[in-house]
Write an enzyme that holds these catalytic residues in place. Structure first.
Site, PDB file in Angstrom:
ATOM      1  N   HIS A 176       0.825  -1.224   0.000  1.00  0.00           N
ATOM      2  CA  HIS A 176       0.000   0.000   0.000  1.00  0.00           C
ATOM      3  C   HIS A 176       0.852   1.264   0.000  1.00  0.00           C
ATOM      4  O   HIS A 176       0.318   2.360  -0.165  1.00  0.00           O
ATOM      5  CB  HIS A 176      -0.940   0.028   1.212  1.00  0.00           C
ATOM      6  CG  HIS A 176      -1.950  -1.071   1.225  1.00  0.00           C
ATOM      7  ND1 HIS A 176      -2.869  -1.253   0.212  1.00  0.00           N
ATOM      8  CD2 HIS A 176      -2.198  -2.064   2.128  1.00  0.00           C
ATOM      9  CE1 HIS A 176      -3.631  -2.301   0.490  1.00  0.00           C
ATOM     10  NE2 HIS A 176      -3.242  -2.819   1.646  1.00  0.00           N
ATOM     11  N   ASP A 212      -2.452 -10.592  -2.496  1.00  0.00           N
ATOM     12  CA  ASP A 212      -3.026 -10.170  -1.208  1.00  0.00           C
ATOM     13  C   ASP A 212      -4.512  -9.847  -1.409  1.00  0.00           C
ATOM     14  O   ASP A 212      -4.934  -9.447  -2.492  1.00  0.00           O
ATOM     15  CB  ASP A 212      -2.262  -8.922  -0.724  1.00  0.00           C
ATOM     16  CG  ASP A 212      -2.673  -8.463   0.665  1.00  0.00           C
ATOM     17  OD1 ASP A 212      -1.929  -8.762   1.614  1.00  0.00           O
ATOM     18  OD2 ASP A 212      -3.726  -7.795   0.800  1.00  0.00           O
ATOM     19  N   HIS A 214      -6.089  -7.328  -0.442  1.00  0.00           N
ATOM     20  CA  HIS A 214      -6.301  -5.899  -0.686  1.00  0.00           C
ATOM     21  C   HIS A 214      -5.545  -5.435  -1.924  1.00  0.00           C
ATOM     22  O   HIS A 214      -4.432  -5.884  -2.183  1.00  0.00           O
ATOM     23  CB  HIS A 214      -5.830  -5.096   0.535  1.00  0.00           C
ATOM     24  CG  HIS A 214      -6.483  -5.517   1.816  1.00  0.00           C
ATOM     25  ND1 HIS A 214      -5.916  -6.457   2.658  1.00  0.00           N
ATOM     26  CD2 HIS A 214      -7.659  -5.156   2.391  1.00  0.00           C
ATOM     27  CE1 HIS A 214      -6.713  -6.635   3.713  1.00  0.00           C
ATOM     28  NE2 HIS A 214      -7.782  -5.866   3.568  1.00  0.00           N
ATOM     29  N   ASP A 301      -4.152 -13.130   3.300  1.00  0.00           N
ATOM     30  CA  ASP A 301      -5.408 -12.688   3.917  1.00  0.00           C
ATOM     31  C   ASP A 301      -6.624 -13.030   3.053  1.00  0.00           C
ATOM     32  O   ASP A 301      -7.750 -12.645   3.394  1.00  0.00           O
ATOM     33  CB  ASP A 301      -5.373 -11.193   4.292  1.00  0.00           C
ATOM     34  CG  ASP A 301      -4.738 -10.313   3.238  1.00  0.00           C
ATOM     35  OD1 ASP A 301      -4.456 -10.795   2.126  1.00  0.00           O
ATOM     36  OD2 ASP A 301      -4.519  -9.118   3.536  1.00  0.00           O
TER      37      ASP A 301
HETATM   38  C1  OKP Z   1      -2.938  -4.378   4.635  1.00  0.00           C
HETATM   39  B1  OKP Z   1      -2.557  -5.503   3.685  1.00  0.00           B
HETATM   40  C2  OKP Z   1      -9.737  -3.109   9.469  1.00  0.00           C
HETATM   41  C3  OKP Z   1      -9.726  -2.017   8.426  1.00  0.00           C
HETATM   42  C4  OKP Z   1      -8.718  -2.281   7.341  1.00  0.00           C
HETATM   43  C5  OKP Z   1      -6.517  -1.574   6.541  1.00  0.00           C
HETATM   44  C6  OKP Z   1      -6.182  -2.917   6.007  1.00  0.00           C
HETATM   45  C7  OKP Z   1      -4.777  -2.956   5.486  1.00  0.00           C
HETATM   46  C8  OKP Z   1      -4.389  -4.291   4.929  1.00  0.00           C
HETATM   47  N1  OKP Z   1     -10.553  -2.787  10.580  1.00  0.00           N
HETATM   48  N2  OKP Z   1      -7.523  -1.532   7.550  1.00  0.00           N
HETATM   49  O1  OKP Z   1      -3.011  -5.365   2.370  1.00  0.00           O
HETATM   50  O2  OKP Z   1      -2.820  -6.816   4.152  1.00  0.00           O
HETATM   51 ZN    ZN Z   2      -4.067  -7.366   2.627  1.00  0.00          ZN
END
Ligand code: OKP
Ligand code: ZN
Length: 360
Positions: A176, A212, A214, A301
């Site tokens: 990110h 990932d 996200h 994840d």
């Molecule tokens: C980072 B990576 C959770 C809200 C989400 C940000 C997630 C970041 C993920 N309560 N907050 O891509 O695994």
């Molecule tokens: Zn992630």
């Protein structure tokens, strides 16, 4: 482990010996500060699984290469990260017991080109969420993690034999983080640094495949106008999933990078069959692009038990992901990203590596 014996060269796994120096206390969630999901225990579970299952040789990284960091991140951003903690404590010695979180941001109607002198205003300038605390050890941990990514890439570039693969086993994650900003628990973009290190070592074209949950907004952003690094990401639909403001299918690159980005957003609830069809699309695009080396932004994840994500992959599916990646027959650098079902992160990461090695 019978099936792994035929490898002449084990994978090299560069693990971050300083990762636990980054241990945020809280992230902002729905009006409250809640405990961080991105914890040192995540990596400890991977290391202990790799001790149980010897898939590679563990190494510690050398010093981070500042010149390479500056090929991915801006000097003003790196300078901010380097001095953020001391500036924070200088405001008030009591700050030593608190994490740095932002409270004000420049939206697109405000200026980003001038760095304010006010510390809180600087924090907001360089991040896009209130979930990524900076602590006393964040800069040390992030730099050692970047060194893992760079060293893994250089090991793969210099290696011979088969499989040519290495891993950067690190946290905090990186995908990110952009040239000039942090967020999403990420500070230095380890996957982008690995891709740049492969380019600098002679690979004319490199691909980053981000698996990932996200969207890898930082990596996309960094290479968006470049033709030499193809980026593709399979992720939760940004209409409902973090990071929300990027990751749509119509983002295909710009200028010289036109056609050099492929986003494959999938709805929350997606299972392995649909997910792996998207992976095949991503890998076909990598081949069309003519990549000579591969970086895998390896978040686990996507796992069914992940507390902040909504795909439903099971642990055995990660073996098949590894095998699918190996079918590209490219020198490959795995870079650890997300995965928050802490107890299962080790098994899932090791399964990807085992699936890769068995298919290689
Ligand atoms: C980072 B990576 C959770 C809200 C989400 C940000 C997630 C970041 C993920 N309560 N907050 O891509 O695994
Ligand atoms: Zn992630």
């Amino acid at each position: 482990m019978e099936s792994l014996r035929h490898f002449s060269l084990p994978m090299l796994i560069f693990h971050n010996p300083e990762h636990s120096l980054h241990a945020g206390r809280h992230e902002m969630f729905r009006g409250r500060l809640v405990p961080c999901h991105e914890t040192p225990a995540r990596l400890d579970h991977v290391l202990s699984e790799l001790q149980r299952r010897p898939l590679g040789e563990l190494r510690t990284p050398g010093a981070p290469d500042r010149a390479l960091l500056e090929r991915i991140h801006t000097p003003r951003y790196l300078d901010f990260l380097a001095r953020a903690w001391q500036d924070w404590v200088a405001l008030d010695p009591a700050h030593a017991e608190l994490d740095i979180l932002p409270s004000v941001w420049p939206n697109p109607a405000l200026r980003h080109d001038v760095a304010p002198l006010n510390f809180s205003a600087q924090v907001g300038l360089f991040t896009f969420d209130a979930g990524s605390p900076i602590t006393a050890g964040t800069w040390s941990a992030a730099q050692a993690g970047a060194a893992c990514a760079i060293d893994a890439a250089r090991a793969v570039a210099a290696g011979s034999g088969s499989p040519r693969a290495a891993m950067a086993l690190t946290r905090p994650p990186g995908h990110h983080a952009g040239a000039d900003f942090y967020g999403g628990y990420c500070f230095l973009n380890n996957s982008a640094l690995a891709a740049q290190a492969l380019r600098d070592a002679g690979a004319a074209r490199v691909a980053v495949v981000d698996v990932d949950y996200h969207h890898g907004n930082g990596t996309q952003n960094i290479f968006y106008e470049r033709a030499d690094v193809f980026t593709t990401s399979i992720h939760g639909d940004p209409r409902t999933e973090y990071p929300f403001y990027l990751g749509y299918a119509d983002e295909r690159g710009h200028g010289a990078g036109e056609g050099g980005n492929l986003n494959l957003p999938l709805p929350a609830g997606t299972g392995f069959d649909t997910w792996s069809a998207a992976l095949q699309q991503a890998l076909a695009a990598v081949q069309r692009h003519g990549a000579q080396a591969l970086v895998v932004a390896l978040g686990v994840d996507t796992f069914e038990g992940d507390p902040i994500s909504r795909f439903t992959l099971g642990s055995p599916d990660y073996l098949r992901i590894g095998a699918a990646l190996a079918a590209l027959r490219l020198p490959t650098v795995f870079v650890m990203e997300g995965g928050y079902a802490v107890a299962e992160v080790g098994v899932n990461v090791a399964n990807v590596l085992q699936g890769f090695l068995e298919a290689a």
